[in-house]
Design a protein around this motif. Sequence first.
Motif, PDB file in Angstrom:
ATOM      1  N   PRO A 179      -4.748  -5.792 -12.502  1.00 55.41           N
ATOM      2  CA  PRO A 179      -4.884  -6.493 -11.222  1.00 55.41           C
ATOM      3  C   PRO A 179      -5.363  -7.927 -11.452  1.00 55.41           C
ATOM      4  N   PRO A 180      -4.677  -8.936 -10.895  1.00 54.73           N
ATOM      5  CA  PRO A 180      -5.043 -10.338 -11.142  1.00 54.73           C
ATOM      6  C   PRO A 180      -6.158 -10.810 -10.209  1.00 54.73           C
ATOM      7  N   VAL A 181      -7.310 -10.184 -10.329  1.00 59.13           N
ATOM      8  CA  VAL A 181      -8.460 -10.498  -9.492  1.00 59.13           C
ATOM      9  C   VAL A 181      -9.665 -10.710 -10.392  1.00 59.13           C
ATOM     10  N   GLY A 182     -10.772 -11.142  -9.801  1.00 61.03           N
ATOM     11  CA  GLY A 182     -11.967 -11.401 -10.590  1.00 61.03           C
ATOM     12  C   GLY A 182     -11.713 -12.518 -11.593  1.00 61.03           C
ATOM     13  N   ALA A 183     -12.074 -12.285 -12.846  1.00 60.13           N
ATOM     14  CA  ALA A 183     -11.878 -13.295 -13.884  1.00 60.13           C
ATOM     15  C   ALA A 183     -10.402 -13.570 -14.149  1.00 60.13           C
ATOM     16  N   ASP A 234      -4.161  -3.701  -6.985  1.00 62.41           N
ATOM     17  CA  ASP A 234      -3.213  -3.376  -8.060  1.00 62.41           C
ATOM     18  C   ASP A 234      -1.816  -3.833  -7.635  1.00 62.41           C
ATOM     19  N   TRP A 235      -1.656  -5.170  -7.517  1.00 59.43           N
ATOM     20  CA  TRP A 235      -0.411  -5.707  -6.967  1.00 59.43           C
ATOM     21  C   TRP A 235       0.742  -5.630  -7.954  1.00 59.43           C
ATOM     22  N   LEU A 236       0.469  -5.651  -9.237  1.00 55.92           N
ATOM     23  CA  LEU A 236       1.528  -5.833 -10.236  1.00 55.92           C
ATOM     24  C   LEU A 236       2.001  -4.479 -10.761  1.00 55.92           C
ATOM     25  N   THR A 237       2.953  -3.906 -10.036  1.00 54.60           N
ATOM     26  CA  THR A 237       3.458  -2.577 -10.374  1.00 54.60           C
ATOM     27  C   THR A 237       4.983  -2.579 -10.366  1.00 54.60           C
ATOM     28  N   VAL A 238       5.556  -1.609 -11.087  1.00 56.42           N
ATOM     29  CA  VAL A 238       7.007  -1.440 -11.137  1.00 56.42           C
ATOM     30  C   VAL A 238       7.381  -0.087 -10.554  1.00 56.42           C
ATOM     31  N   ASN A 239       8.662   0.018 -10.160  1.00 59.76           N
ATOM     32  CA  ASN A 239       9.232   1.246  -9.618  1.00 59.76           C
ATOM     33  C   ASN A 239      10.571   1.479 -10.308  1.00 59.76           C
ATOM     34  N   VAL A 240      10.898   2.738 -10.555  1.00 55.24           N
ATOM     35  CA  VAL A 240      12.113   3.073 -11.308  1.00 55.24           C
ATOM     36  C   VAL A 240      12.884   4.170 -10.588  1.00 55.24           C
ATOM     37  N   TRP A 241      14.182   3.942 -10.392  1.00 57.35           N
ATOM     38  CA  TRP A 241      15.120   4.976  -9.931  1.00 57.35           C
ATOM     39  C   TRP A 241      16.051   5.273 -11.095  1.00 57.35           C
ATOM     40  N   THR A 242      16.127   6.527 -11.523  1.00 59.89           N
ATOM     41  CA  THR A 242      16.968   6.852 -12.663  1.00 59.89           C
ATOM     42  C   THR A 242      17.721   8.158 -12.418  1.00 59.89           C
ATOM     43  N   PRO A 243      19.011   8.208 -12.771  1.00 60.71           N
ATOM     44  CA  PRO A 243      19.754   9.465 -12.645  1.00 60.71           C
ATOM     45  C   PRO A 243      19.245  10.539 -13.598  1.00 60.71           C
ATOM     46  N   ASP A 244      18.666  10.120 -14.725  1.00 64.46           N
ATOM     47  CA  ASP A 244      18.222  11.103 -15.712  1.00 64.46           C
ATOM     48  C   ASP A 244      17.263  10.432 -16.696  1.00 64.46           C
ATOM     49  N   PRO A 245      15.967  10.783 -16.664  1.00 64.53           N
ATOM     50  CA  PRO A 245      15.012  10.165 -17.590  1.00 64.53           C
ATOM     51  C   PRO A 245      15.088  10.780 -18.986  1.00 64.53           C
TER      52      PRO A 245
END
Length: 524
Positions: free
Chosen positions: A44-48, A94-105
Amino acid sequence: MTTTEPPAGAARTAGPVVRTASGAVRGLHEDGLAVFRGIPFAEPPVGAARFQAPCPARPWDGTREAYAFGPPPPQEPGIQGRKAAGVPGPTGDDWLTVNVWTPDPDPSSARPVMVWIYGGAYKLGHAGQPAYDAQHIARDGDVVVVTFNYRVGMEGFALLDGAPANRGLLDQVAALEWVRANIAAFGGDPEQITVFGESAGAGSVASLLAMPRARGLFRRAVAQSLPGTFFSEALARDLAAALAAEAGRRPAAADLATVDPRRLTDAGQSLSAKMFHRTDRWGQAAPTVTPFSPVVDGDVLPTTPWQALAAGAARDVDLLVGHNRDEFRLFLAMEGLLDEITQDQLTGALRLLAPGGAAGERAYRAAFPDATPTDLYERVQTDWLFAMPSLHLADAQRAGGGRAHVYELAWPAPGGSQYLGACHGLDIPLLFGTFRADLGILLFSGAEVPAEAQELSSRFRRSWTAFARTGDPGWPAYDTDERLVQVLDAEPTVTTYPRETSRRLWEGHAFLPLPLLGQEADRP
């Protein structure tokens, strides 16, 4: 980590566990896909860490439930200086997150990967918007789709003392580094990554093509409605000083870090509402009513994308770029100005935006003698802000020895929205198939989505995913002899670039960083 039941929803059940470099995550099974949401790619890009470059996410123990989108980055709740409802979604830092859509992991699957970068004038947007639900792209194209959050507004783009420039772009590089390191575990091929984005997302894609830090992180790029607004350092610093003054602070990271991130968005919204009347100081940036854009700082972004591509910076990256026919009609409608533009307003816009000032005004009027004031106003705004920057990017890519494909979306919004034509943002519901979300609610306001919209939507996904797989969207590559482009309409056709009159008016124009004007430009 504690375990909870997956959220309620159609065909949603607890899904597979995938191990990333930071720890294990569990997704959901959703209608034939495995979907993972809210995976941190940076701290998270907060605090320091406030106003600094992103740092890699800390590892975690156990299995993290990747069921929900991460919280949106702090941002204005409206656009064009207008108030709107609050930004929906979870809260937190926790703003910096990714999301994944996959047909088969399955790591052996090695499917092409498409990484979406949202738009929003560099001050709005987040990956959890319903419009960016990537299920149709992943399922129809048999590809892995990734979306992510990056910092917008003052957190991501204000040029501040004691902070790196273009932090939002640095977030994007960090997300792409996460994709390269982890996507194989989700069934994606790290050697087959395509970035794609619209509006400010397309400006971000173009920036990444020009950034040394992003080199080698993707193989293909799609820029939808690329805006031509990149700031000089002088302009960016002056705007940052004005933004900080709205918050009662100096334009320094140390000062602004004492202000709650969500309160700083008020400063951005307040200044946006005042910008339109400051063409004497901020020039062509003023009518965009956004004080944020990528800054050509000589380091993170060494030059404009057009300069970088013409010099060969992206000759090894396949490029797909295009725009919508009637981009600016959306903004006219938002301000209630459709068919309301006066001759004085038109003269001001032509002299400010057309190449050559007063000579450009005369050239536009002569080239389109039968246009109404509103139509000509919309045309020069569309040409300056989206159409010509997009076409010139293809020209620059060709000049630098690279390959490009070009399109224009000409199909008009249906039903009661038809007066908007093929306006800005229409490509989003068509590409994602999200006709009942966000802008799609306005553009597809009838009871049923027309069959030709459904077919065009399928065509969008076929072309975009084919490009991600092979570098060929299904029509000839662009060159400066024939200038063949795909016109996406009810009956798509390949033809010479349809805005030839505008192209000639802008021939030879260089999209340079926007300058600071007047006495302020001379101040140290």
